[in-house]
Design a protein around this motif. Sequence first.
Motif, PDB file in Angstrom:
ATOM      1  N   SER A   3     -20.909  24.769 165.014  1.00 49.42           N
ATOM      2  CA  SER A   3     -21.215  24.747 166.444  1.00 49.42           C
ATOM      3  C   SER A   3     -20.867  26.056 167.135  1.00 49.42           C
ATOM      4  O   SER A   3     -21.546  26.465 168.088  1.00 49.42           O
ATOM      5  CB  SER A   3     -20.461  23.596 167.111  1.00 49.42           C
ATOM      6  OG  SER A   3     -19.056  23.731 166.926  1.00 49.42           O
ATOM      7  N   ALA A   4     -19.807  26.750 166.659  1.00 48.49           N
ATOM      8  CA  ALA A   4     -19.414  28.011 167.296  1.00 48.49           C
ATOM      9  C   ALA A   4     -20.472  29.088 167.076  1.00 48.49           C
ATOM     10  O   ALA A   4     -20.781  29.866 167.994  1.00 48.49           O
ATOM     11  CB  ALA A   4     -18.068  28.475 166.749  1.00 48.49           C
ATOM     12  N   GLU A   7     -23.462  28.342 169.229  1.00 45.10           N
ATOM     13  CA  GLU A   7     -23.219  28.737 170.616  1.00 45.10           C
ATOM     14  C   GLU A   7     -23.361  30.249 170.778  1.00 45.10           C
ATOM     15  O   GLU A   7     -23.960  30.730 171.748  1.00 45.10           O
ATOM     16  CB  GLU A   7     -21.827  28.301 171.067  1.00 45.10           C
ATOM     17  CG  GLU A   7     -21.536  28.684 172.522  1.00 45.10           C
ATOM     18  CD  GLU A   7     -20.147  28.291 172.971  1.00 45.10           C
ATOM     19  OE1 GLU A   7     -19.991  27.954 174.159  1.00 45.10           O
ATOM     20  OE2 GLU A   7     -19.210  28.346 172.148  1.00 45.10           O
ATOM     21  N   LEU A   8     -22.837  31.025 169.814  1.00 42.20           N
ATOM     22  CA  LEU A   8     -22.946  32.479 169.896  1.00 42.20           C
ATOM     23  C   LEU A   8     -24.402  32.918 169.883  1.00 42.20           C
ATOM     24  O   LEU A   8     -24.808  33.768 170.688  1.00 42.20           O
ATOM     25  CB  LEU A   8     -22.188  33.130 168.742  1.00 42.20           C
ATOM     26  CG  LEU A   8     -22.338  34.652 168.615  1.00 42.20           C
ATOM     27  CD1 LEU A   8     -21.889  35.362 169.885  1.00 42.20           C
ATOM     28  CD2 LEU A   8     -21.570  35.172 167.407  1.00 42.20           C
ATOM     29  N   LEU A  11     -25.796  32.409 173.202  1.00 39.31           N
ATOM     30  CA  LEU A  11     -25.359  33.413 174.174  1.00 39.31           C
ATOM     31  C   LEU A  11     -26.140  34.717 174.023  1.00 39.31           C
ATOM     32  O   LEU A  11     -26.319  35.467 174.995  1.00 39.31           O
ATOM     33  CB  LEU A  11     -23.863  33.707 173.991  1.00 39.31           C
ATOM     34  CG  LEU A  11     -22.884  32.567 174.243  1.00 39.31           C
ATOM     35  CD1 LEU A  11     -21.456  33.033 173.987  1.00 39.31           C
ATOM     36  CD2 LEU A  11     -23.018  32.031 175.648  1.00 39.31           C
ATOM     37  N   SER A  26     -21.481  33.353 179.413  1.00 36.69           N
ATOM     38  CA  SER A  26     -20.286  33.395 178.569  1.00 36.69           C
ATOM     39  C   SER A  26     -19.960  31.987 178.084  1.00 36.69           C
ATOM     40  O   SER A  26     -20.438  30.998 178.651  1.00 36.69           O
ATOM     41  CB  SER A  26     -19.101  33.977 179.346  1.00 36.69           C
ATOM     42  OG  SER A  26     -19.366  35.313 179.733  1.00 36.69           O
ATOM     43  N   PRO A  27     -19.141  31.879 177.046  1.00 36.72           N
ATOM     44  CA  PRO A  27     -18.757  30.537 176.564  1.00 36.72           C
ATOM     45  C   PRO A  27     -18.020  29.762 177.640  1.00 36.72           C
ATOM     46  O   PRO A  27     -17.362  30.334 178.508  1.00 36.72           O
ATOM     47  CB  PRO A  27     -17.834  30.834 175.371  1.00 36.72           C
ATOM     48  CG  PRO A  27     -18.115  32.241 174.987  1.00 36.72           C
ATOM     49  CD  PRO A  27     -18.527  32.951 176.232  1.00 36.72           C
ATOM     50  N   GLU A  28     -18.122  28.445 177.584  1.00 35.20           N
ATOM     51  CA  GLU A  28     -17.426  27.589 178.538  1.00 35.20           C
ATOM     52  C   GLU A  28     -15.994  27.361 178.053  1.00 35.20           C
ATOM     53  O   GLU A  28     -15.630  26.287 177.597  1.00 35.20           O
ATOM     54  CB  GLU A  28     -18.177  26.266 178.707  1.00 35.20           C
ATOM     55  CG  GLU A  28     -19.565  26.444 179.327  1.00 35.20           C
ATOM     56  CD  GLU A  28     -20.298  25.132 179.491  1.00 35.20           C
ATOM     57  OE1 GLU A  28     -19.721  24.085 179.110  1.00 35.20           O
ATOM     58  OE2 GLU A  28     -21.435  25.149 179.973  1.00 35.20           O
ATOM     59  N   GLU A  29     -15.189  28.398 178.150  1.00 36.54           N
ATOM     60  CA  GLU A  29     -13.800  28.333 177.742  1.00 36.54           C
ATOM     61  C   GLU A  29     -12.917  28.851 178.869  1.00 36.54           C
ATOM     62  O   GLU A  29     -13.362  29.611 179.731  1.00 36.54           O
ATOM     63  CB  GLU A  29     -13.553  29.189 176.491  1.00 36.54           C
ATOM     64  CG  GLU A  29     -14.322  28.739 175.259  1.00 36.54           C
ATOM     65  CD  GLU A  29     -14.036  29.621 174.065  1.00 36.54           C
ATOM     66  OE1 GLU A  29     -13.151  30.491 174.183  1.00 36.54           O
ATOM     67  OE2 GLU A  29     -14.684  29.454 173.029  1.00 36.54           O
ATOM     68  N   GLN A  38     -18.724  40.473 172.986  1.00 35.39           N
ATOM     69  CA  GLN A  38     -19.847  39.711 173.543  1.00 35.39           C
ATOM     70  C   GLN A  38     -20.689  40.570 174.477  1.00 35.39           C
ATOM     71  O   GLN A  38     -21.917  40.576 174.396  1.00 35.39           O
ATOM     72  CB  GLN A  38     -19.336  38.489 174.303  1.00 35.39           C
ATOM     73  CG  GLN A  38     -20.439  37.718 175.032  1.00 35.39           C
ATOM     74  CD  GLN A  38     -19.905  36.799 176.110  1.00 35.39           C
ATOM     75  OE1 GLN A  38     -18.918  36.094 175.907  1.00 35.39           O
ATOM     76  NE2 GLN A  38     -20.539  36.807 177.273  1.00 35.39           N
TER      77      GLN A  38
END
Length: 294
Positions: A3-4, A7-8, A11, A26-29, A38
Motif C-alpha cells: 500500500s505504501a 500511495e507513492l 503522489l 502529500s501523504p496523509e500523515e 517527494q
Amino acid sequence: MNSALKELLGLLDLEQIELDIFRGRSPEERIQRVFGGQVAAQALVAAGRTVPSDRMVHSLHAYFIRPGDPAIPIVYNVERIRDGRSFTTRRVVAVQHGKAIFTMSVSFHILEEGVSHQAVTMPRVPAPETLPTFQERMVNVVGDDPAWRDHLSRPRPVDARYVNALTWEAQKDPSLISAENHVWFRYDADLPDDPLLHVVLAAYASDFTLVDTVLLAHGLAWGSSNVRGASLDHAMWFHRPFRADDWLLYAQESPWSGGARGLARGEMFTPSGDLVVSVVQECMIRVSEDVMKS
C-alpha cells in the motif's frame, strides 16, 4: 505491490491544472514538513511531462528553500528554458502559500553514441538478501516502545538494507561511527517500463540517507533533542539506464562538515557493478546551542 508504494505512485501522478502547471499532494500523515525526496521527485515528474519521450533525464540541480507544508497541495510551475536538437532544459519552481519552497533545473538528452569509461568500482559489500530489513534493524534499536513498533509495522515504499550502522546504533556505540554509509535499496514490485519513472523513484530514494551520512560521521542521530538537520541543495547525474525495482547499492560518504553545514555524496551501482547515478548534497546540521538559538 504494498500500500505504501501504491500511495507513492499516486503522489507522483500529478494533476495538470494548466499548460506547464501541475499540482501535487502529500501523504496523509502527521508530519511537520514534506519529505524533500517527494518534492524533488514530483518536480522531476512535472518537468518530464513537458519533454518528448525520446529524451532522458541526465542531470538535475535543486535547492530546498523553505519547508513544505504537508497539509496543502504543492503547485509546480515549469519554465521551458531551451529545446535544442540534442538537449532540453527545464526549470521547475514549487510553490506553497504564494512562495517558492523549492527550485530545480533539469536537463534532458537524446540517446547518443560516444566514448565510454568507468574508473570507479563498486565497494565490496554483502549481498542485500543477506542483510536484515530496515524494520528488523530498528526493532533492536527501539526495543519495546509500542509507538515505534506500530510505526515500524507499517509498509514502506522502499526496501532498504543498511551495510553500515544506523545513526541510532552509532550514537550508542562510538566504534560504529563512520563517514561512509552503504545502503542497498529497491522498490519491491514489478514497475512499468517507463524510464522517467525509474529515474524519479531513484531521486525520491536518494534523499533518505544523505543527511544520515553526515550524522553518522559524528555519532549523531535523528530524534535527539539537540540535533536538527535539513537538505539544502541536491544534484544528480544519471549515467546509464537502470531499474528501480532491481537492487541498487547507494554508496555514500561525507568528506566534510563545518559551519552548521555538511557535504555528502553518493554513487548508485547495479549488482553487476555498473555506475548508474552520482549524487551530491549539502545539508544543514545544527547541534545543541545552535538549535536553541534558532
